[in-house]
Design a protein around this motif. Structure first.
Motif, PDB file in Angstrom:
ATOM      1  N   ASP A   1       0.872  -1.186   0.000  1.00 45.70           N
ATOM      2  CA  ASP A   1       0.000   0.000   0.000  1.00 45.70           C
ATOM      3  C   ASP A   1       0.902   1.227   0.000  1.00 45.70           C
ATOM      4  O   ASP A   1       1.900   1.262   0.723  1.00 45.70           O
TER       5      ASP A   1
ATOM      6  N   VAL B   1      -2.066   5.399  -4.005  1.00 47.21           N
ATOM      7  CA  VAL B   1      -1.504   5.243  -5.343  1.00 47.21           C
ATOM      8  C   VAL B   1      -1.396   3.750  -5.658  1.00 47.21           C
ATOM      9  O   VAL B   1      -1.780   3.291  -6.724  1.00 47.21           O
ATOM     10  N   LEU B   2      -0.869   3.008  -4.693  1.00 46.84           N
ATOM     11  CA  LEU B   2      -0.854   1.546  -4.819  1.00 46.84           C
ATOM     12  C   LEU B   2      -1.665   0.989  -3.655  1.00 46.84           C
ATOM     13  O   LEU B   2      -1.507   1.424  -2.513  1.00 46.84           O
ATOM     14  N   SER B   3      -2.524   0.026  -3.996  1.00 49.37           N
ATOM     15  CA  SER B   3      -3.397  -0.490  -2.952  1.00 49.37           C
ATOM     16  C   SER B   3      -3.394  -2.018  -3.030  1.00 49.37           C
ATOM     17  O   SER B   3      -3.776  -2.602  -4.050  1.00 49.37           O
TER      18      SER B   3
ATOM     19  N   PHE C   1      -1.079  -3.979  -3.566  1.00 47.20           N
ATOM     20  CA  PHE C   1      -0.439  -4.270  -4.847  1.00 47.20           C
ATOM     21  C   PHE C   1       0.528  -5.448  -4.695  1.00 47.20           C
ATOM     22  O   PHE C   1       1.426  -5.422  -3.859  1.00 47.20           O
TER      23      PHE C   1
ATOM     24  N   SER D   1      -1.971   5.939 -12.635  1.00 46.79           N
ATOM     25  CA  SER D   1      -2.372   4.589 -12.218  1.00 46.79           C
ATOM     26  C   SER D   1      -1.364   3.974 -11.256  1.00 46.79           C
ATOM     27  O   SER D   1      -1.612   2.931 -10.667  1.00 46.79           O
ATOM     28  N   GLY D   2      -0.190   4.606 -11.107  1.00 48.61           N
ATOM     29  CA  GLY D   2       0.789   4.134 -10.114  1.00 48.61           C
ATOM     30  C   GLY D   2       2.052   3.535 -10.718  1.00 48.61           C
ATOM     31  O   GLY D   2       2.869   2.967  -9.985  1.00 48.61           O
TER      32      GLY D   2
ATOM     33  N   SER E   1       5.218   5.489  -9.571  1.00 46.07           N
ATOM     34  CA  SER E   1       5.372   5.292  -8.123  1.00 46.07           C
ATOM     35  C   SER E   1       5.949   3.903  -7.856  1.00 46.07           C
ATOM     36  O   SER E   1       6.794   3.725  -6.968  1.00 46.07           O
TER      37      SER E   1
ATOM     38  N   ASN F   1      -5.920   2.255 -10.891  1.00 45.96           N
ATOM     39  CA  ASN F   1      -6.160   2.656  -9.491  1.00 45.96           C
ATOM     40  C   ASN F   1      -5.275   1.901  -8.507  1.00 45.96           C
ATOM     41  O   ASN F   1      -5.736   1.424  -7.466  1.00 45.96           O
ATOM     42  N   GLY F   2      -4.023   1.768  -8.845  1.00 43.08           N
ATOM     43  CA  GLY F   2      -3.062   1.176  -7.909  1.00 43.08           C
ATOM     44  C   GLY F   2      -3.116  -0.333  -7.805  1.00 43.08           C
ATOM     45  O   GLY F   2      -2.535  -0.913  -6.887  1.00 43.08           O
ATOM     46  N   ARG F   3      -3.797  -0.990  -8.714  1.00 41.87           N
ATOM     47  CA  ARG F   3      -3.857  -2.460  -8.683  1.00 41.87           C
ATOM     48  C   ARG F   3      -3.607  -2.985 -10.080  1.00 41.87           C
ATOM     49  O   ARG F   3      -3.855  -2.288 -11.069  1.00 41.87           O
TER      50      ARG F   3
END
Lengths: 582, 136
Positions: free
Chosen positions: A347, A356-358, A360, A378-379, A382, A550-552
Motif C-alpha cells: 500500500d 496510489v498503490l493499494s 499491490f 495509475s501508479g 510510483s 487505481n493502484g492495482r
C-alpha cells in the motif's frame, strides 16, 4: 521542521557552522574588539591633547599624546586589515559549508517533498539565503556584541564626564529599543512575505525560461508579460512597504536623537559658561554623542535587519530539516544474483491524497522483461520509485532475490538498479564525464566498449577529441536519440542486474524509437527489465505486460495475446496511439 | 610564483595568527607604555580672591608645579602665574606670585577662578580612571 526560529534559536542553529571556524571567528572578533576599544579611547586621547595645549600650553604633553594618537590610528588600521582578511575568508568558507549542507540535503531530500518543491525557492535557498547566514553571524552577532560593549563603555565615560549629560543620553537607548522592537515585528512579517513572493517569482521565471520556445509557439507572450509584471508588482509592493517601515523607524529614532542632541548642547553650553566644561571635554561629549547615536541607530537597524535575515535562516533551517533519506533504516547490502522482484500486498499513498498503490502484489522473475501500462496516475512511476527506494511501502513489502528492500542500504539498492527516463540528465561537460556518472572508476576501454554496444561510438569517434568532446551549452548539441544512447551506454558501464525504462522513448519520433529499441534488445539480455510505456511498440519488446488501474493490477499476460484478447489493453493503446498521432 | 605568494599571504594573515597577535601585542604594549610614560597634572579649579600680589583660595591646596592658572572665563584667556611662596592661614591657602602681573589688577573686580595643578598622574590613569577629565 515546524520550529519557528527567533534571534537566539537562529544563533544556536548557526553555531554548529561557527564551531568549524572557531579560531578564525575568535581572531576576527579579537580584531573587532580592539578596534572597538580604540574607537572609545581615541576621542579621549584627542580631548586630552586639546585641553593640554589650549589651556595650559603644555607642549611636551601635547606632543606625547599626539604620538599616542598616531600610534592608535595606525594600530586601528592594522587591526582592520587583519579583521577584514578573516572576514573575507569566513565569508567564503562559512557560506560554503552551509551551501554544502543544503546541497547534500537537496540530494537526499524526501522524494515527495522534492516533487512539490519550488525550483526558484531552492535556487534562492542555496545561492542567496546562505550568504544571509554569514551576514547574520558577522553583523547580528559579532557586531551586535561589540556595539553593545561600546555603548556600555560610552555610557560609563559619559557619566564620568557629567551625570546630567549621561542621563540625557541614556534616554536614547530605551526609546530606540522600543521603536526597533515595535517596527521589528512588522519587518519580519514583510520579510517573510517578500521571501515567498520572490521564491514564487524565481520558480515562475525558471519555468518560463525553460519553456520560452513553447510560449512563442503558443503566441502567449502577452500573457507571460502580464504574469511577469504581476510578479514584479507584488515584489515591489512589499519592497515599498518594507522600505517605508524601515525609513519610518529610522526617522523616528533620528528625530528623538535630534531633540536629545539639542538638550545636550544646552546642558553643555551651560556647563561651559559656568567654567565646568573644557573644550576637550566638550569635543569628547560631542564625539561620544555622535558615536552613541551611530551605534544605537546601528543596533536598531541591525535588529530590523536581523528580523529580515531570520526569515531566510528559517528557510535554510526548514530545508535542512525536511524528511530525507538519512531516515532510511536499511543497513544490509543488497546482493542481486538473479534479479527476482516481488511486491507483496503493498500500500502506498502520497501525503493528503488517495492511495496510489493499494494491496499491490506482483512477482517479476529473474531476467524477465515486463511492461507496466496504464493511464496516467495509475501508479506506474510510483512503482518504479518504490523499487529504487524513493518511497517506502506503507504496508506490505518489496523483495529482490529474497532480500527485503527496507533492510538494505539505499546505495546498494541503486547500485543494482538502473533507470532510463524520458528526460536524460546530461550536464555541461565532456561525454566521458557524463558517462561515468554511475561508475566513476570506469576505464577508457570500458567507456569505448559501452559506447559501441549502445550504438553511439561512431558518432563520438567522429569528433577530434572523442570522448573528451564537450556537450551542453559550450559544446556540441545532442538529439533525443543520441541522449538515449548515452544513457544506454551509462547502463552498460554501471551494469545493473535490474533496469527500469520509465517512458524512455515517449518524446522520440517513431524512427528514432525503433533504433533505440534495437539498442535496448541488446542491453536487456540477462537482466530483469521493467518497461513503463505509453507506446505499444515499447510494450511489444517485453515478454509480459501488466495493466495497472487505481493502484492495482487488473490484467497480466503476454502482449501478443493481450493485443487480441484484452479490452483494457486495446482501449489503452487505441487512446494513446490516437493522442500520439494528434 | 603568484600561487606561492597567495598561499604565503593566506597562511600568515589568516591561518597562522602569529603576525596578528604580534601586531596586537606591539600595539597594546606601545600604547600602554606611552600612556604610562606621559604624565599630566590633575587640576583643582577653585574660586579665588586677589589681594595685591597674593591669590587666596579656600582650603589647603599646594601646586606641585609651582604654577597656577588664573582666569575669569576659561575659554577666553588663562594666565599662567608662577608661585614663589605658598602659605596657609585659617584654612585658606595664599599664593604669593612672582613677577609683574598687571592683569591681576585688571581682573580684580571680576569673578575669578584659579586652576591649581595638585599632583601628577599618568595619561593611563587619566584615561581609565578619570575618563580623560583634567579636574580632580
Amino acid at each position: 521542521m515546524n520550529n519557528k526560529l527567533n534571534y537566539f534559536t537562529s544563533i544556536k542553529f548557526l553555531s554548529k557552522y561557527i564551531k568549524k571556524y572557531k579560531k578564525n571567528f575568535i581572531l576576527f572578533y579579537v580584531g573587532e574588539l580592539f578596534n572597538a576599544l580604540l574607537k572609545v579611547y581615541i576621542p579621549i586621547t584627542f580631548a586630552i591633547m586639546i585641553d593640554e595645549i589650549v589651556y595650559y600650553k603644555n607642549i611636551s604633553v601635547f606632543l606625547n599624546v599626539s604620538l599616542i594618537f598616531i600610534v592608535m590610528l595606525l594600530f586601528s588600521c592594522a587591526l582592520y586589515y587583519f579583521s577584514e582578511n578573516q572576514h573575507c575568508y569566513l565569508s567564503i568558507l562559512y557560506a560554503f559549508d552551509i551551501k554544502k549542507d543544503v546541497f547534500d540535503n537537496l540530494q537526499m531530500a524526501d522524494a515527495e517533498y522534492m516533487s512539490n518543491a519550488n525550483t526558484g525557492d531552492i535556487i534562492n535557498t542555496v545561492q542567496s539565503y546562505t550568504k544571509e547566514c554569514m551576514h547574520f553571524v558577522i553583523r547580528n552577532i559579532f557586531h551586535m556584541i561589540n556595539n553593545i560593549l561600546i555603548l556600555i563603555f560610552l555610557v560609563v565615560y559619559i557619566f564620568l564626564l557629567g551625570w546630567q549629560i549621561g542621563l540625557l543620553m541614556m534616554i536614547i537607548v530605551p526609546l530606540s529599543v522600543f521603536v526597533s522592537v515595535k517596527f521589528g515585528k512588522k519587518t519580519k512579517k514583510y520579510a517573510n512575505e517578500q521571501r515567498q513572493n520572490y521564491a514564487e517569482y524565481s520558480g515562475w521565471l525558471y519555468e518560463m525560461l525553460s519553456g520560452l520556445r513553447d510560449i512563442r509557439m503558443l503566441g502567449a507572450q502577452d500573457t507571460a508579460k502580464n504574469l511577469f509584471v504581476n510578479h514584479q508588482k507584488k515584489i515591489i509592493k512589499v519592497n515599498v512597504k518594507t522600505g517605508l517601515l524601515s525609513m519610518t523607524a529610522q526617522n523616528i529614532i533620528t528625530v528623538i536623537n535630534l531633540f536629545i542632541q539639542l538638550s545636550i548642547f544646552g546642558v553643555v553650553a551651560f556647563m561651559a559658561y559656568q567654567n565646568n566644561m573644557t573644550v576637550g571635554s566638550l569635543t569628547l561629549i560631542l564625539a561620544y554623542f555622535a558615536n552613541m547615536t551611530k551605534y544605537v541607530g546601528f543596533l536598531s537597524g541591525m535588529y530590523l535587519e536581523a528580523q529580515n535575515r531570520i526569515s531566510y535562516i528559517q528557510r535554510i533551517y526548514d530545508f535542512i530539516n525536511v524528511p530525507n533519506e538519512k531516515n532510511w533504516y536499511g543497513k544490509d547490502k543488497l546482493n542481486v544474483t538473479n534479479g527476482k522482484i516481488s511486491f507483496k500486498n503493498v500500500d502506498f499513498a502520497y501525503k493528503n491524497s488517495n492511495p496510489v498503490l493499494s494491496d499491490f502484489s506482483l512477482d517479476i522473475n529473474a531476467d524477465e522483461k515486463i511492461a507496466l501500462v496504464g493511464k496516467s496516475g495509475s501508479g506506474k512511476t510510483s512503482f518504479a520509485y518504490m523499487l529504487i527506494g524513493f518511497f517506502r511501502p506503507q504496508k506490505g513489502f518489496i523483495e529482490i532475490d529474497g532480500q527485503r528492500l527496507n533492510d538494505c542500504t539505499l546505495a546498494s539498492i541503486r547500485e543494482n538498479i538502473g533507470i532510463v527516463q524520458q528526460d536524460t540528465l546530461l550536464f555541461d561537460g565532456t561525454i566521458k564525464e557524463n558517462l561515468i556518472l554511475g561508475k566513476r572508476q570506469a576505464t577508457d576501454d570500458e567507456i569505448i566498449k559501452a559506447c559501441k554496444r549502445a550504438g553511439i561510438f561512431d558518432f563520438i569517434d567522429s569528433f577530434p577529441q572523442k570522448t573528451n568532446t564537450l556537450i551542453g551549452k559550450d559544446g556540441i548539441g545532442l538529439s533525443g536519440g543520441q541522449k538515449q544512447r548515452l544513457t544506454i551506454a551509462r547502463i552498460y558501464l554501471k551494469n545493473p542486474k535490474i533496469i527500469i525504462f520509465d517512458e524512455a522513448t515517449s518524446s522520440l519520433d517513431s524512427e528514432t524509437e525503433e533504433n533505440i529499441h534495437k539498442a535496448w534488445e541488446d542491453v536487456l539480455v540477462g537482466r530483469t527489465s521493467i518497461v513503463i510505456a505509453h507506446r505499444q511498440s515499447s510494450v511489444m519488446l517485453c515478454k509480459k505486460a501488466a495493466i495497472l488501474e487505481n493502484g492495482r493490477i487488473i490484467e497480466i499476460g503476454l502482449p501478443e495475446e493481450m493485443i487480441h484478447t484484452s479490452e483494457a489493453f486495446k482501449t489503452l493503446f487505441a487512446i494513446k496511439e490516437a493522442n500520439h498521432h494528434d | 610564483m603568484k600561487k606561492r605568494f597567495i598561499n604565503f599571504y593566506v597562511k600568515y594573515t589568516i591561518k597562522i595568527p602569529i603576525l596578528f597577535f604580534a601586531v596586537i601585542l606591539f600595539g597594546v604594549i606601545t600604547i600602554v607604555s606611552l600612556y604610562l610614560l606621559t604624565k599630566t597634572s590633575v587640576i583643582i579649579s577653585s574660586d579665588c580672591v586677589i589681594n595685591n600680589c597674593s591669590i587666596i583660595v579656600d582650603g589647603r591646596i599646594e601646586s606641585h608645579t609651582g604654577f597656577i592658572y588664573i582666569y575669569s572665563d576659561r575659554n577666553e584667556q588663562i594666565y599662567s602665574v608662577e608661585v614663589y611662596e605658598t602659605s596657609y592661614e585659617n584654612n585658606k591657602t595664599i599664593f604669593l606670585v612672582k613677577g609683574n602681573h598687571e592683569f591681576i589688577f585688571d581682573m580684580d573686580k571680576k569673578e575669578i577662578k584659579v586652576d591649581i595643578p595638585i599632583r601628577e598622574i599618568t595619561i593611563l590613569e587619566r584615561v581609565f580612571l578619570k575618563g580623560g577629565k583634567i579636574n580632580e
